[in-house]
Write an enzyme that holds these catalytic residues in place. Sequence first.
Site, PDB file in Angstrom:
ATOM      1  N   SER A   1       0.842  -1.203   0.000  1.00 18.18           N
ATOM      2  CA  SER A   1       0.000   0.000   0.000  1.00 18.18           C
ATOM      3  C   SER A   1       0.878   1.255   0.000  1.00 18.18           C
ATOM      4  O   SER A   1       0.582   2.232  -0.708  1.00 18.18           O
ATOM      5  CB  SER A   1      -0.912  -0.021   1.226  1.00 18.18           C
ATOM      6  OG  SER A   1      -1.409   1.253   1.483  1.00 18.18           O
TER       7      SER A   1
ATOM      8  N   TRP B   1       2.243   1.662  -3.397  1.00 14.85           N
ATOM      9  CA  TRP B   1       1.195   2.120  -4.308  1.00 14.85           C
ATOM     10  C   TRP B   1       1.164   3.648  -4.354  1.00 14.85           C
ATOM     11  O   TRP B   1       0.950   4.247  -5.403  1.00 14.85           O
ATOM     12  CB  TRP B   1      -0.173   1.590  -3.833  1.00 14.85           C
ATOM     13  CG  TRP B   1      -1.320   2.073  -4.677  1.00 14.85           C
ATOM     14  CD1 TRP B   1      -1.835   1.496  -5.799  1.00 14.85           C
ATOM     15  CD2 TRP B   1      -2.098   3.265  -4.477  1.00 14.85           C
ATOM     16  NE1 TRP B   1      -2.869   2.233  -6.296  1.00 14.85           N
ATOM     17  CE2 TRP B   1      -3.052   3.328  -5.506  1.00 14.85           C
ATOM     18  CE3 TRP B   1      -2.079   4.283  -3.520  1.00 14.85           C
ATOM     19  CZ2 TRP B   1      -3.975   4.360  -5.608  1.00 14.85           C
ATOM     20  CZ3 TRP B   1      -2.997   5.324  -3.626  1.00 14.85           C
ATOM     21  CH2 TRP B   1      -3.938   5.346  -4.658  1.00 14.85           C
ATOM     22  N   HIS B   2       1.406   4.256  -3.177  1.00 14.96           N
ATOM     23  CA  HIS B   2       1.332   5.713  -3.118  1.00 14.96           C
ATOM     24  C   HIS B   2       2.453   6.397  -3.890  1.00 14.96           C
ATOM     25  O   HIS B   2       2.258   7.485  -4.422  1.00 14.96           O
ATOM     26  CB  HIS B   2       1.335   6.185  -1.661  1.00 14.96           C
ATOM     27  CG  HIS B   2       0.007   6.010  -1.005  1.00 14.96           C
ATOM     28  ND1 HIS B   2      -0.364   4.807  -0.449  1.00 14.96           N
ATOM     29  CD2 HIS B   2      -1.041   6.843  -0.853  1.00 14.96           C
ATOM     30  CE1 HIS B   2      -1.602   4.940   0.030  1.00 14.96           C
ATOM     31  NE2 HIS B   2      -2.029   6.153  -0.206  1.00 14.96           N
ATOM     32  N   GLY B   3       3.618   5.785  -3.909  1.00 18.26           N
ATOM     33  CA  GLY B   3       4.683   6.446  -4.651  1.00 18.26           C
ATOM     34  C   GLY B   3       5.946   5.616  -4.683  1.00 18.26           C
ATOM     35  O   GLY B   3       6.184   4.789  -3.800  1.00 18.26           O
TER      36      GLY B   3
ATOM     37  N   PHE C   1      -0.284  10.120  -7.396  1.00 22.02           N
ATOM     38  CA  PHE C   1      -0.230   8.680  -7.171  1.00 22.02           C
ATOM     39  C   PHE C   1      -0.920   7.932  -8.309  1.00 22.02           C
ATOM     40  O   PHE C   1      -1.004   6.774  -8.353  1.00 22.02           O
ATOM     41  CB  PHE C   1      -0.863   8.309  -5.836  1.00 22.02           C
ATOM     42  CG  PHE C   1      -0.274   9.098  -4.684  1.00 22.02           C
ATOM     43  CD1 PHE C   1       1.095   9.340  -4.638  1.00 22.02           C
ATOM     44  CD2 PHE C   1      -1.058   9.614  -3.686  1.00 22.02           C
ATOM     45  CE1 PHE C   1       1.646  10.071  -3.596  1.00 22.02           C
ATOM     46  CE2 PHE C   1      -0.513  10.342  -2.633  1.00 22.02           C
ATOM     47  CZ  PHE C   1       0.834  10.573  -2.605  1.00 22.02           C
TER      48      PHE C   1
END
Lengths: 481, 329
Positions: free
Chosen positions: A319, A322-324, A481
């Site tokens: 997770s 996923w953001h960066g 993102f």
Amino acid sequence: MLFNSISFLIFLPVVVLLYFSIPHKYRWIILLVSSYYFYMSWKPEFIILIIISTIVDYGASHNIVRSKSKPKRIFFLCFSLLSNFALLFSFKYFNFFNNALGDFLRLISIPWDPVVLSVILPVGISFYTFQTVGYTIDVYRGVIKPERHFGIFAVYVSFFPQLVAGPIERAKNLLPQFYEKHKFSYTQAADGIKLMLWGFFKKIVVADRLAVVVNAVYNNTQNYTGIPLILATVFFAFQIYCDFSGYCDIAIGAAQVMGFRLMDNFKRPYFSRSISEFWKRWHISLSTWFRDYLYISIGGNRVSIPRWYLNIFIVFVVSGLWHGANWTFVIWGALHGFYMMFGALTQKVRDFIAEKIGLVKLPKLRTIIQVIIVFILADIGWVFFRANNVSDAVYVLTHIFPLSLNFSGVYFGAMTRWGLIVAFAAIIFMESIHFMQEHFRMRQFLSNKPVVLRWTIYLALIFIILLFGVFNETPFIYFQF
Amino acid sequence: MKKEKIRFIKTGIIFVLIFIALFMIINFVYIKFFLSKNLQARAEAELQNFIKEKAQMDYLVLGDSHAHQAVNPEYLPNSFNLAHSSNTYAENYYKLRRLLYDQKIKVKYLLLEVDMHSFSSYMKGPMPLKREFWYYASFVPVKDIRNISGASEFDIRINHLFPVLGRGEDMLALLFSKPSKQVLGWASYDTNISQQNITKLTVQRVEGQFLGQERIDPLLIEYYVKILKMAREKNITVILVKYPVLKQYDEVLNEMNVTKEDYYDYIYALASEHVGKYYVLDYYDLFFNQSKYEFTTSDYFSDPDHVNALGANILSEKVSNDLKEKGLE
């Protein structure tokens, strides 16, 4: 196209007008054309990626259903997953992993000159990729049937209100709505506009105002110690919340005007009593996506206890990623994974301590303490999320103490004393409204009041936005993102 | 459905009309009672009064907040301080052009600021031409503002007509804070840096101005040259002025290896090329020598590179004497 731009304020009424002016069977065309236009107003060429995702998942889902044998079904599922994640990887993660590999090889004295891909990140790629991947997995699992109408499927992938930053909708919820014959409803449209207005308040008045202080401090962390670092971190907690939940309010409101119901993405997350509750209230569409498609797929909690902890940890690290594509996000995710594991491990001990010191008899006090602790833990995570690199984050965490109340010489960007007062007032006002909405159903409560009172409130909110808003069309944080 | 639509449109129109009416009233109230208290608006009103009475200005001061806070025109006969906070050479160019060509004022001497930070790209960040549309759009071509600010023509015109947008914070400040004193454009600040953390503030200030910034920005040079050319065209004597800084400011600059000689060689060479003869008033180190002053030198500053009213009066007197000495009367 940004929601907080004049062009969107012209675009939306035009789309709504056209949507309700034409027969139901052609409405998908309006939605598709407007969604593609919405996306292409940023970088036209990147629409090709959305089209590729659409074609791949449309084809894969039908082949999954048509295939008789399990290996074939798996093949088409993998084909869809690999195609989508390959695009995501190329644009978002290639340089990150390549550099990480280079660093590792250099560490073991193997020379390596990483190739750097000079590409910009297509807006919303993580969101629509997860939405389409979720659809294909649902088809594979038999949760839904594949969509027959290619045009409607294309609208599902690119539906403009939630295309670039969610909520990440489930096909089961969104796809059938494109077949519903939406009638224009006064109440629905008015409610949608009110929600959008609230979203604009959160974004333009709160988030963009707090950003001034956050950027000043986090772009020059070494110049600050103590309370300014805490203030900037707390401000960032509200900035990102207002930025993202403001976006979601506008998205949900815009969809609602046309009769669509998108899922809620936030439920007052800073009033959570535990980190696991925080994740049930923060970016709900992503948390549930990871729960349904990753956590359950790797075994969920139907495994041994150590494996369960590992599963939790994996989900949160992914997770974070996923953001960066940055170690700061990986650490942020890992930190939350650690919080979750630690929370599960110490649940009994904490309950025991609470009982021993008598906190169990004072549930309200216990709730307040829990909310404060969760907020502090979330803020520690936000330090990594916002910092430009890991060393900046470490600097912030190691220079918070000693606390000094001497603010002389502290530079908060272009933020004036009055700006700070407005920022605090806006946060208090927003959370009070959220509290009232949750406990008294504000909108329904207001709808029964005389028109003069209602309109006074709406006009007051509009004027607050116009007077106290920061009008520099700052992009939403989650666009990156 | 049709009835619902008509009801929605009717209600929407009424709501929008009420909103527009209220917005116009609030905008009017802001312009009339709040904006008029703003330093820029007050300077503009003072300028209008000045040019109503006189067609010639002996000394015109241009620059940013350094000049705005430093030169009290009461010490110089027939003068006006048209400098303003964050003004770059671009804003100063348009102000000068308006004064000379639109308002037809004859200017004898131009005191133009050339400080260490004046050409740094840092100056382009808070440029008033990028946000003070309510003021600049009344005399700067919208095309030029658009090119400099990157704002759309729509934004410029909307903000010019409705300056109240986004000004709630200013309204509160103007409502509850005592406005600064301003005389013939000169802003008089009583605040004193001595009570603050000077070292930290100085490092932050110098880093902000120079760290990661282009030392000499082409846009600022372009407008500096335009000012010089205009001065020559109108037979104005150019006096380049270096304003005082705290000694600590100079020390930090040296630590950061921000060089002075080559920088000023370039600035002066441009002046020489475009106006021929020019003068320099250098007050950079005016307050470096503590023994000359009654108070601690930092008592003369409101921050590391801005003199306060106390410092400004000493400086203005010195400027007046130096101009006399050089025969620039």
